[in-house]
Design an enzyme around this catalytic site. Structure first.
Site, PDB file in Angstrom:
ATOM      1  CG  ASP A   1      89.069  47.795  69.581  1.00 35.15           C
ATOM      2  OD1 ASP A   1      88.934  46.808  70.375  1.00 35.15           O
ATOM      3  OD2 ASP A   1      89.693  47.817  68.686  1.00 35.15           O
TER       4      ASP A   1
ATOM      5  CG  ASP B   1      95.522  44.052  73.103  1.00 29.80           C
ATOM      6  OD1 ASP B   1      94.468  43.561  73.572  1.00 29.80           O
ATOM      7  OD2 ASP B   1      95.965  43.761  72.041  1.00 29.80           O
TER       8      ASP B   1
ATOM      9  CG  HIS C   1      91.690  50.068  65.155  1.00 34.90           C
ATOM     10  ND1 HIS C   1      92.006  48.919  64.621  1.00 34.90           N
ATOM     11  CD2 HIS C   1      91.065  49.528  66.236  1.00 34.90           C
ATOM     12  CE1 HIS C   1      91.775  47.635  65.308  1.00 34.90           C
ATOM     13  NE2 HIS C   1      91.297  48.066  66.492  1.00 34.90           N
TER      14      HIS C   1
ATOM     15  CD  GLU D   1      91.159  41.941  69.027  1.00 34.16           C
ATOM     16  OE1 GLU D   1      90.680  41.422  68.156  1.00 34.16           O
ATOM     17  OE2 GLU D   1      91.526  43.232  68.941  1.00 34.16           O
ATOM     18  CD  GLU D   2      93.141  46.124  68.575  1.00 34.98           C
ATOM     19  OE1 GLU D   2      93.240  45.450  67.421  1.00 34.98           O
ATOM     20  OE2 GLU D   2      92.045  46.317  68.957  1.00 34.98           O
TER      21      GLU D   2
ATOM     22  CG  HIS E   1      91.031  43.387  73.464  1.00 36.45           C
ATOM     23  ND1 HIS E   1      91.695  44.529  72.993  1.00 36.45           N
ATOM     24  CD2 HIS E   1      89.918  43.397  72.421  1.00 36.45           C
ATOM     25  CE1 HIS E   1      91.013  45.287  71.815  1.00 36.45           C
ATOM     26  NE2 HIS E   1      89.842  44.562  71.617  1.00 36.45           N
TER      27      HIS E   1
ATOM     28  CG  ASP F   1      86.999  43.272  70.720  1.00 35.10           C
ATOM     29  OD1 ASP F   1      86.994  44.512  70.697  1.00 35.10           O
ATOM     30  OD2 ASP F   1      87.758  42.824  70.361  1.00 35.10           O
TER      31      ASP F   1
END
Ligand SMILES: [Zn+2]
Length: 460
Positions: free
Chosen positions: A119, A90, A427, A153-154, A88, A177
């Protein structure tokens, strides 16, 4: 040189180009924003898709845009779908605390910093270079590999929900991921709203802010004397600190524990269940009912009747996370992660029986069945063998309590991109991937493609 050595040499030779391409992706702040015409997850997410499409076209892949929800890039333009790699583009918002610019790639001491580095933009670049490697080395491939890049995805993976309506996934699918060696089991997940009528002692209560985390703080206002509460608190766990205050005739209790993710609640100290246990000892009936189901310190679901485990996926876990007073009721939220031996229906009926016995009503607000790809399938065995061959480490499949990008797919597994013990600030502030990890990921994925899409592949 054998295939493994050729791949390794090739990827090492592309180090600078990989970093330059990753920098292009990190430069786009692809955090979900309000949809606009043709941009289902905001304009920046579409910019990230277009940039990735440019990169894939530059290397001669056959790309397709799925209405700006996702793109795909094929190595071969005519072969049947066979292997899919799902990443992903995003990212989560940058948040606070960065010492580097979050949306510029900064290379320092072998680390590549920037939001999305691990990520999942770095792994997406590793997958692109793996495909490029197979193509440019002319490895003998006759089955197709398709890279699929999504942009939601997030925030719930609505991209893949849409994609699956238009296109089916290839029969073999992995996502970079998650973690190595390979995740083949993702526990089932449920979120439950529980309620019990309020008595006359509890005025208000608040627990955690997120349903999927152990609450580190909890607070209540009660109609009980401060002295009674203080006396009761003497018998309670030293893991939780209570603060009891009287202000203008009202009594306030604060509890301080330790947060943890709901998939690993045993690492936290639940301030809410500690507070409820204290309130129960002070004669608050609704707290007694909740404490019966969720005793402080327990995370395996014994009290609420859902304890279960199996060898492959481990034990069920549960967290009581959020609490409030609403419409004359004490209302709480519960997060449950359960192994493949159970189903949402089975868990719900057991929970319902336990809750009913103490006068608590329950209502499921989210249900997701466990995801399981057999460890002895040819696909899983091949990926683990590739991991062992390239890294020299033992490759065992693992089960997790969280869900990955392939949770809602039929047959997907997570394969990388985090190596055991890796630090990367995912994150968080100063997110990074090491150059070494980036290159090693590309090598592993190139070997995986060679093993799964090769001409003499009869195993899978
Ligand atoms: Zn991710």
């Amino acid at each position: 040189m054998n295939t493994k050595e050729s791949i390794s040499t090739y990827i090492d030779s592309k180090r600078d180009e990989m970093i330059a391409d990753l920098a292009e992706l990190i430069r786009i702040p692809s955090v979900m924003s309000a949809p606009t015409e043709g941009c289902p997850f905001g304009e920046n997410n579409v910019k990230a898709l277009k940039k990735a499409e440019d990169i894939c076209q530059k290397y001669g892949f056959y790309t397709q845009n799925c209405d700006n929800y996702a793109i795909s890039a094929d190595l071969l333009d005519s072969a049947e779908k066979h292997l899919g790699i799902l990443c992903h583009l995003d990212v989560v918002p940058e948040g606070n605390g960065w010492t580097k610019p979050p949306f510029e790639l900064t290379a320092e001491d072998g680390k590549l910093f920037g939001r999305g580095a691990i990520d999942d933009k770095g792994p997406a670049i590793a997958a692109i270079y793996a495909i490029r490697c197979v193509k440019e080395l002319g490895l003998p491939i006759d089955k197709n590999v398709r890279l699929i890049l999504g942009t939601n995805e997030e925030n719930g993976s609505a991209d893949m929900e849409y994609y699956q309506k238009k296109e089916s996934f290839p029969p073999l699918l992995f996502t970079p991921d998650g973690s190595y060696p390979l995740i083949n089991i993702e526990k089932g997940m449920m979120r439950i709203r529980l309620s019990h009528p309020l008595g006359d002692k509890l005025v208000s209560i608040s627990g955690g802010a997120m349903v999927n985390a152990v609450p580190e703080n909890a607070k209540a206002e009660v109609r009980i004397s401060a002295e009674t509460v203080k006396n009761a608190a003497k018998d309670h766990s030293s893991d939780v600190k209570f603060d009891i205050k009287e202000e203008n005739g009202a009594v306030f209790i604060s509890a301080y524990g330790k947060s943890a993710h709901a998939s690993t609640p045993e690492l936290g100290v639940n301030a809410l269940t500690a507070l409820l246990a204290l309130l129960a000892d002070c004669g608050v009936d609704e707290a007694k009912a909740f404490s019966k189901l969720f005793p402080f310190g327990e995370t395996d679901g014994t009290g609420c009747g859902i304890k279960c485990s199996d060898k492959e996926s481990g034990a069920a876990t549960t967290v009581l996370s959020i609490a409030e007073v609403s419409d004359g009721k004490l209302v709480c939220m519960q997060d449950i992660r359960f192994p493949v031996c159970e189903s949402c229906k089975g868990i719900l009926s057991k929970l319902e029986a336990a809750a009913k016995a103490v006068g608590i009503d329950i209502e499921p607000v989210m249900q997701s069945e466990p995801h399981h790809v057999p460890a002895d399938s040819g696909f899983v065995r091949t990926l683990l063998k590739v991991y062992e061959d390239v890294t020299g480490e033992k490759g065992e499949p693992i089960a997790i309590g969280g869900g990955t990008y392939v949770h809602e797919t039929e047959n997907g597994v997570a394969f990388g991109a985090e190596f055991p013990g890796d630090e990367n600030n995912m994150h968080g502030a100063d997110e990074f991937i090491t150059e070494k990890s980036l290159l090693l990921n590309a090598k592993i994925y190139a070997n995986a493609i060679a093993a799964l899409c090769g001409k003499d592949d009869s195993d899978v």
